[in-house]
Design a protein around this motif. Structure first.
Motif, PDB file in Angstrom:
ATOM      1  N   GLU A  20      -3.277  -5.051   5.939  1.00 54.42           N
ATOM      2  CA  GLU A  20      -3.601  -6.340   6.557  1.00 54.42           C
ATOM      3  C   GLU A  20      -4.490  -7.153   5.615  1.00 54.42           C
ATOM      4  O   GLU A  20      -5.439  -6.624   5.047  1.00 54.42           O
ATOM      5  N   TYR A  21      -4.149  -8.426   5.475  1.00 57.21           N
ATOM      6  CA  TYR A  21      -4.916  -9.355   4.646  1.00 57.21           C
ATOM      7  C   TYR A  21      -5.380 -10.516   5.521  1.00 57.21           C
ATOM      8  O   TYR A  21      -4.614 -11.005   6.359  1.00 57.21           O
ATOM      9  N   GLN A  22      -6.603 -10.957   5.333  1.00 55.31           N
ATOM     10  CA  GLN A  22      -7.095 -12.158   5.998  1.00 55.31           C
ATOM     11  C   GLN A  22      -7.272 -13.218   4.928  1.00 55.31           C
ATOM     12  O   GLN A  22      -8.092 -13.075   4.026  1.00 55.31           O
ATOM     13  N   ASP A  24      -7.501 -17.462   3.793  1.00 56.05           N
ATOM     14  CA  ASP A  24      -7.778 -18.838   4.206  1.00 56.05           C
ATOM     15  C   ASP A  24      -6.427 -19.484   4.519  1.00 56.05           C
ATOM     16  O   ASP A  24      -5.553 -19.511   3.650  1.00 56.05           O
ATOM     17  N   SER A  54       3.556 -13.026   8.534  1.00 57.30           N
ATOM     18  CA  SER A  54       2.413 -13.836   8.967  1.00 57.30           C
ATOM     19  C   SER A  54       2.290 -13.696  10.481  1.00 57.30           C
ATOM     20  O   SER A  54       3.271 -13.461  11.179  1.00 57.30           O
ATOM     21  N   ASP A  55       1.090 -13.847  10.982  1.00 54.85           N
ATOM     22  CA  ASP A  55       0.805 -13.696  12.405  1.00 54.85           C
ATOM     23  C   ASP A  55       0.533 -15.086  12.976  1.00 54.85           C
ATOM     24  O   ASP A  55      -0.489 -15.702  12.665  1.00 54.85           O
ATOM     25  N   HIS A  58      -2.805 -15.567  14.796  1.00 55.95           N
ATOM     26  CA  HIS A  58      -4.031 -15.508  13.999  1.00 55.95           C
ATOM     27  C   HIS A  58      -3.761 -16.131  12.626  1.00 55.95           C
ATOM     28  O   HIS A  58      -3.385 -15.407  11.691  1.00 55.95           O
ATOM     29  N   GLY A  60      -3.780 -17.162   9.005  1.00 52.77           N
ATOM     30  CA  GLY A  60      -4.417 -16.523   7.858  1.00 52.77           C
ATOM     31  C   GLY A  60      -4.281 -15.019   7.843  1.00 52.77           C
ATOM     32  O   GLY A  60      -4.576 -14.375   6.838  1.00 52.77           O
ATOM     33  N   ARG A  61      -3.819 -14.425   8.927  1.00 50.25           N
ATOM     34  CA  ARG A  61      -3.601 -12.972   8.950  1.00 50.25           C
ATOM     35  C   ARG A  61      -2.194 -12.691   8.427  1.00 50.25           C
ATOM     36  O   ARG A  61      -1.213 -13.178   8.959  1.00 50.25           O
TER      37      ARG A  61
END
Length: 72
Positions: A20-22, A24, A54-55, A58, A60-61
């Motif tokens: 998982e990446y968060q 900007d 992509s989510d 959310h 940016g998730r």
């Protein structure tokens, strides 16, 4: 490194890995382009499936999922 609970057989599989990446939200396009070379790396490491999601709930998730034959 993944967080593991209990014991497992390292030659058992297949295994799905999720990273998982968060990011900007304004940088999603840049991130997606930067992840293109990762596809080659995953294949070199014998992943037989790899996707980047992509989510929409959310912003940016991003979640990268790939499958490998085993933890070996």
């Amino acid at each position: 490194m993944p967080t593991l609970t209990g014991e497992f057989e390292t030659d058992r599989g297949p295994v799905m890995v999720a990273v998982e990446y968060q990011i900007d939200p304004a940088q999603i396009d840049t991130f997606t382009r930067a992840m293109q070379p990762i596809r080659q790396i995953r294949r070199r490491d014998e992943a037989f499936m790899r996707e980047l999601f992509s989510d929409i709930e959310h912003p940016g998730r991003m979640v990268e999922c790939f499958k490998i034959e085993s933890w070996h």
